[in-house]
Design a protein around this motif. Structure first.
Motif, PDB file in Angstrom:
ATOM      1  N   TYR A   1       0.922  -1.140   0.099  1.00  0.00           N
ATOM      2  CA  TYR A   1       0.058  -0.048   0.035  1.00  0.00           C
ATOM      3  C   TYR A   1       0.818   1.205  -0.193  1.00  0.00           C
ATOM      4  O   TYR A   1       0.340   2.205  -0.549  1.00  0.00           O
ATOM      5  CB  TYR A   1      -1.012  -0.036   1.134  1.00  0.00           C
TER       6      TYR A   1
ATOM      7  N   PHE B   1       0.151   3.911  -2.814  1.00  0.00           N
ATOM      8  CA  PHE B   1      -0.239   5.397  -2.541  1.00  0.00           C
ATOM      9  C   PHE B   1       1.032   6.268  -2.674  1.00  0.00           C
ATOM     10  O   PHE B   1       0.756   7.414  -2.338  1.00  0.00           O
ATOM     11  CB  PHE B   1      -1.026   5.454  -1.341  1.00  0.00           C
TER      12      PHE B   1
ATOM     13  N   GLN C   1      -3.956  11.597   4.833  1.00  0.00           N
ATOM     14  CA  GLN C   1      -5.267  10.698   4.537  1.00  0.00           C
ATOM     15  C   GLN C   1      -4.626   9.401   4.004  1.00  0.00           C
ATOM     16  O   GLN C   1      -5.213   8.491   4.140  1.00  0.00           O
ATOM     17  CB  GLN C   1      -5.838  11.623   3.546  1.00  0.00           C
ATOM     18  N   LYS C   2      -3.524   9.541   3.384  1.00  0.00           N
ATOM     19  CA  LYS C   2      -3.051   8.201   2.791  1.00  0.00           C
ATOM     20  C   LYS C   2      -2.617   7.163   3.915  1.00  0.00           C
ATOM     21  O   LYS C   2      -3.026   6.144   3.847  1.00  0.00           O
ATOM     22  CB  LYS C   2      -1.843   8.605   1.735  1.00  0.00           C
TER      23      LYS C   2
ATOM     24  N   LEU D   1      -7.309  14.197  -1.009  1.00  0.00           N
ATOM     25  CA  LEU D   1      -6.513  13.123  -2.093  1.00  0.00           C
ATOM     26  C   LEU D   1      -6.551  13.728  -3.388  1.00  0.00           C
ATOM     27  O   LEU D   1      -7.329  14.161  -3.987  1.00  0.00           O
ATOM     28  CB  LEU D   1      -7.306  11.820  -2.202  1.00  0.00           C
TER      29      LEU D   1
ATOM     30  N   ALA E   1      -4.536   9.611  -6.461  1.00  0.00           N
ATOM     31  CA  ALA E   1      -4.707   8.675  -5.029  1.00  0.00           C
ATOM     32  C   ALA E   1      -6.090   8.266  -5.039  1.00  0.00           C
ATOM     33  O   ALA E   1      -6.528   7.161  -4.590  1.00  0.00           O
ATOM     34  CB  ALA E   1      -4.235   9.432  -3.834  1.00  0.00           C
TER      35      ALA E   1
ATOM     36  N   LEU F   1      -7.600   4.516  -4.482  1.00  0.00           N
ATOM     37  CA  LEU F   1      -8.646   4.070  -3.460  1.00  0.00           C
ATOM     38  C   LEU F   1      -9.725   3.441  -4.144  1.00  0.00           C
ATOM     39  O   LEU F   1     -10.123   2.630  -3.379  1.00  0.00           O
ATOM     40  CB  LEU F   1      -9.023   5.227  -2.700  1.00  0.00           C
TER      41      LEU F   1
END
Length: 239
Positions: free
Chosen positions: A117, A121, A140-141, A164, A168, A172
């Motif tokens: 991940y 991201f 946020q990521k 985002l 990104a 998501l």
């Protein structure tokens, strides 16, 4: 997976909250929860995750009543709040390991998932930095990655696309599809109605604390309409 029955939560001294909400989110669902600011979206999400208590009704997650066994329920879910308030004195990797420790994720699994991940991201290179130096989007990521580490059965998110960048946000959405293909259920609030309409198979609309529509996206929206036009029509009624 998530069964909400007649849930009511009213803040003391006000008429704000949610009233008599009944909603079912099943395995494989990507369920959008929409409403204007102050409609009660965050209140419901916090009640469902055990952050807030509630005045009446029941919440069951994976067959477990949240009031009777809240710890077991929380082992099975992940929650992404609307504002990524996280421990800024930690580095990114320290925070992820902290969350992995809480959920009992093995060393091998956490290493693989953090790498997967983090690379996806594009935040791997910043995981050694203090969170205090992160932008809102980076925080946020990081919160999103932390929510995915223990492979939750139910993912609950409050405005996850805020902050985002377009890439990104696309990633998501890909992750959300992958999770539901594996049997996860996703319930999230959003103001991005075009994304919700394309991404979700179900939708619920809340107004002034009351659920006014819910069900399959195709049935709620109907032929020849859009979620945006339906939303504007429903929230404008009575004004």
């Amino acid at each position: 997976m998530l069964v909400i029955k007649n849930l009511t939560k009213i803040y003391k001294g006000t008429d704000k909250g949610v009233s008599d909400i009944t909603l079912h989110v099943e395995k494989g669902d990507i369920y959008a929860f929409i409403g204007h600011n102050g409609a009660g979206k965050t209140t419901l999400l916090k009640a469902v995750t055990g952050i807030h208590g509630f005045d009446a009704g029941t919440v069951e997650i994976d067959g477990i009543d949240i009031t009777k066994d809240p710890i077991e329920v929380k082992r099975r879910i992940a929650y992404v709040p609307d504002n990524p308030d996280i421990y800024e004195f930690m580095t990114g990797i320290q925070y992820l390991n902290f969350i992995a420790d809480i959920f009992g994720v093995s060393a091998a699994d956490r290493e693989a998932r953090i790498r997967e991940y983090g690379d996806r991201f594009e935040i791997t290179g910043a995981l050694g930095d203090l969170i205090s130096g992160y932008s809102h989007g980076m925080k946020q990521k990081l919160v999103l990655i932390s929510a995915l580490l223990h492979e939750p059965k139910l993912l609950i998110m409050d405005e996850p696309f805020v902050g985002l960048d377009p890439k990104a946000a696309f990633l998501l959405k890909e992750c959300m599809h992958k999770l539901t293909e594996q049997g996860c259920a996703i319930f999230f609030s959003t103001h991005v109605l075009d994304v919700a309409e394309k991404l979700c198979n179900k939708v619920a609309i809340i107004k002034e604390g009351h659920l006014i529509a819910d069900g399959l996206m195709s049935e709620v929206v109907g032929d020849g309409a859009s979620l945006e036009s339906l939303f504007m029509e429903t929230v404008s009624e009575g004004e």
